[in-house]
Structure formats: structure tokens, C-alpha cells
Design a protein around this motif. Sequence first.
Motif, short mmCIF file in Angstrom:
data_model
loop_
_atom_site.label_atom_id
_atom_site.label_comp_id
_atom_site.label_asym_id
_atom_site.label_seq_id
_atom_site.Cartn_x
_atom_site.Cartn_y
_atom_site.Cartn_z
N ARG A 210 0.80 -1.23 0.00
CA ARG A 210 0.00 0.00 0.00
C ARG A 210 0.83 1.28 0.00
O ARG A 210 0.31 2.35 -0.32
CB ARG A 210 -0.99 0.00 1.17
N ASP A 211 2.12 1.20 0.34
CA ASP A 211 2.97 2.37 0.27
C ASP A 211 4.31 2.00 -0.36
O ASP A 211 5.38 2.42 0.09
CB ASP A 211 3.18 2.97 1.67
N PHE A 212 4.23 1.20 -1.41
CA PHE A 212 5.43 0.68 -2.08
C PHE A 212 5.94 1.73 -3.06
O PHE A 212 5.24 2.13 -3.99
CB PHE A 212 5.09 -0.62 -2.81
N HIS A 213 7.17 2.16 -2.86
CA HIS A 213 7.80 3.15 -3.75
C HIS A 213 9.29 3.19 -3.44
O HIS A 213 9.75 2.57 -2.45
CB HIS A 213 7.16 4.52 -3.57
N PRO A 214 10.10 3.89 -4.24
CA PRO A 214 11.56 3.88 -4.03
C PRO A 214 11.99 4.31 -2.63
O PRO A 214 13.05 3.88 -2.16
CB PRO A 214 12.08 4.84 -5.09
N GLY A 215 11.22 5.16 -1.97
CA GLY A 215 11.59 5.59 -0.63
C GLY A 215 11.41 4.54 0.44
O GLY A 215 11.92 4.69 1.56
N CYS B 209 3.58 3.42 -6.87
CA CYS B 209 4.99 3.42 -7.24
C CYS B 209 5.20 4.16 -8.55
O CYS B 209 6.18 4.91 -8.71
CB CYS B 209 5.50 1.98 -7.34
N ALA B 210 4.29 3.98 -9.50
CA ALA B 210 4.42 4.67 -10.79
C ALA B 210 4.33 6.18 -10.62
O ALA B 210 5.08 6.93 -11.27
CB ALA B 210 3.34 4.17 -11.75
N THR B 211 3.43 6.65 -9.76
CA THR B 211 3.34 8.09 -9.53
C THR B 211 4.64 8.62 -8.96
O THR B 211 5.16 9.66 -9.40
CB THR B 211 2.19 8.42 -8.55
N MET B 212 5.19 7.93 -7.98
CA MET B 212 6.45 8.35 -7.38
C MET B 212 7.57 8.40 -8.42
O MET B 212 8.36 9.35 -8.46
CB MET B 212 6.83 7.40 -6.25
N LEU B 213 7.65 7.38 -9.26
CA LEU B 213 8.69 7.34 -10.29
C LEU B 213 8.51 8.48 -11.28
O LEU B 213 9.49 9.08 -11.75
CB LEU B 213 8.67 5.99 -11.01
N ALA B 214 7.26 8.79 -11.63
CA ALA B 214 7.00 9.89 -12.54
C ALA B 214 7.46 11.21 -11.94
O ALA B 214 8.04 12.06 -12.64
CB ALA B 214 5.51 9.95 -12.89
N LEU B 215 7.21 11.42 -10.66
CA LEU B 215 7.61 12.67 -10.02
C LEU B 215 9.12 12.75 -9.84
O LEU B 215 9.71 13.83 -9.94
CB LEU B 215 6.92 12.80 -8.67
N LEU B 216 9.76 11.62 -9.58
CA LEU B 216 11.20 11.61 -9.36
C LEU B 216 11.99 11.64 -10.66
O LEU B 216 13.04 12.30 -10.74
CB LEU B 216 11.59 10.35 -8.58
N HIS B 217 11.50 10.93 -11.68
CA HIS B 217 12.31 10.72 -12.88
C HIS B 217 11.59 11.00 -14.20
O HIS B 217 12.24 11.07 -15.23
CB HIS B 217 12.82 9.27 -12.92
N GLY B 218 10.27 11.10 -14.19
CA GLY B 218 9.54 11.34 -15.42
C GLY B 218 8.65 10.18 -15.80
O GLY B 218 8.82 9.04 -15.35
N ASP B 219 7.69 10.45 -16.67
CA ASP B 219 6.70 9.45 -17.07
C ASP B 219 7.27 8.24 -17.81
O ASP B 219 6.74 7.13 -17.65
CB ASP B 219 5.61 10.10 -17.92
N ASP C 53 6.11 4.41 -16.91
CA ASP C 53 5.55 3.46 -17.88
C ASP C 53 6.40 2.19 -17.96
O ASP C 53 5.88 1.08 -18.06
CB ASP C 53 5.47 4.10 -19.26
N PHE C 54 7.72 2.37 -17.92
CA PHE C 54 8.65 1.24 -17.95
C PHE C 54 8.39 0.32 -16.76
O PHE C 54 8.36 -0.91 -16.90
CB PHE C 54 10.09 1.77 -17.94
N PHE C 55 8.20 0.91 -15.58
CA PHE C 55 7.93 0.12 -14.38
C PHE C 55 6.63 -0.68 -14.51
O PHE C 55 6.58 -1.87 -14.16
CB PHE C 55 7.86 1.05 -13.16
N VAL C 56 5.58 -0.06 -15.02
CA VAL C 56 4.28 -0.74 -15.15
C VAL C 56 4.41 -1.93 -16.10
O VAL C 56 3.89 -3.03 -15.82
CB VAL C 56 3.19 0.24 -15.63
#
Length: 314
Positions: free
Chosen positions: A193-198, A229-239, A243-246
Amino acid sequence: MLPPGTEIHTVGALGGGWSSLIRTLHTSRGDYVLRSMTRPELADRAAEMLTRETRALRMLESTGIPAPRVLGTDPSAACCAWPSLLMTRLPGRVVIAADSSAADSSAADSSAGDSSAGAWASAPARRRASALARQLAEIHRFRPPTPFPEYVAWSWPGEITHPVNTTRPDLWRLAEALITRTPPPYHPLFLHRDFHPGNVLFDDSGAITGVIDWTETSRGPADLDVAHCATMLALLHGDPLADFFVEAYRESGGRLAPDRPSHLYWRLLDALSFAPSAANAAGPWRALGRTDLTDAVLTTALERHLTHLLTTLA
């Protein structure tokens, strides 16, 4: 909560968290991590959050998922100054910059939040995104012996804060309108539920050494964990990296909603929870060295991400 005879030598703060104070205890028997729920706004939920995390961590001990091991818990602050959880310290570190060099948790990424045409993350960032996808798919395959509570949405139509100076109010209204409906049907799975790079630790090779912060563990759609996780990656590195992660998640055996409107619902439900400037994430990211991620940068990146989702999935 410490093993008998353990001497505490030093105590240090661990950065990157928002919901609690995280400290490392350097002791005669090794290093441990103490989570203390100090935020007044979470006081009503502190005991439940720590109880949920304790339960999740104990269940995960029998799996290959790299989670901390519980040593003791005091959810009601009977012995500690705040509701607290003591656990083992896992190796590795949080990595939120694009380069995986020794300085990558302190150096700013010049392409932060840039999902414009042609923007792309570094090869190390893509390797980490692939590892994140594989790890999340493994988490979703876990079947706990007893179910966890149903997920709670973190954005609510009518309560979403739009950027004050946006030049695209119609974009925000459309995104909000698309989550103003009954959630799509889904097959409930075990969610971090809170899975992301952080909340993931990596070693110097880019391999995952730990998944932390299980306080929001829930039952719900895989799309919601993937969306976060995709939202976090988009904010940190771009869309493109999001998309690559998904796609990497799908390739790892993960199953998402079969139709675009349903997947879009979950992606927007998560993305809108960051409006207008990803304030909850921004503080910890800056503390880890991403001082480039100002409120203005993140607001622009979030608006760009919503545009991307509506363009590619609507």
C-alpha cells in the motif's frame, strides 16, 4: 524490547520518513531500527498502524520477501515515549536519484520530474525500476493466512486541492471527474500500500535488500500498489520510467485491470492524492538530497503526469 544484556552505544536518525521518527540503535549486538509514531495528526491511528505493521512483518518471516524482523512493539506507548516498534536493520540504502553512484542519494537529478518528449532515466534507474516491479509482483503473490483490512483511498472527489496558479483547470476537473464514480471491480490481493523507491533498500549493484514501512498493509487491487509506485517514479524521474515500471510489472507476472478505464481509475486515484505539490513526499526527498524538487517543480511534474495518463489511457 532489546535482547537481554544489550548495550546501546549510539543512536542516530534515519532520514526519508514522513509518518514517524526512525532511529537506528547501534548496540553491542548489532544495529536495530526503532520506529516511533511522533506526529500528532497520526496519534489516533498510531496503535493501529504499528499493530498492522507488526502483524505483516511476522507473517512475512516465512517468505522470501526481504522485510525486517520484529523484536518488540509498544503500540500504546506503555513503556516508550511514543507508540514504537523495534525491528532488525536491513542492509542497503534508499536510492532516489537517477545515478546509482556513491553520491546518488545526495546528488540532484537534473531531469527531475521531466516527462517531456525525449526525457528518459539512466540505465541504473531502469534497472532499479525493473527490480521494483519484480519485487512488487512477488509481494502480490503472497497469500496471508488471514486477510488485512480493505484499502483506504488517499484522494476524495470534492476535497482535492488544485494548484492555485494552474493554467489548466480543465485538466484537474476532468481527472477528478473520472474518479467520481464507484470503484471498478477487482480481485483483492495482499498490498504493501505504500510501495515506492523511498520504502525500498538497494545495494550498490542495484539489487533490492529490503522492503520497509508496512504500516498501511491492506487488501485491494494490484493496480493501486502499481499506481503508487508509478506516480512516485513519474515525479522523481519522469513518465517514461513510470511506464517502464508498469510494463516490467506485467512482464514479472503481475496482473492489472484488463481494461484501460479501470486501470486509469486507479492511476488517477493515486496521482490525485499528491495534489497539488506532493508535500508529504517532498520533505523526505529533499532530506535525502533531492533539493531540486521544489513545490513548483513537483506541481508541474504532477500536472504533466496527469496529462500523460489522460492522453495514453483515457
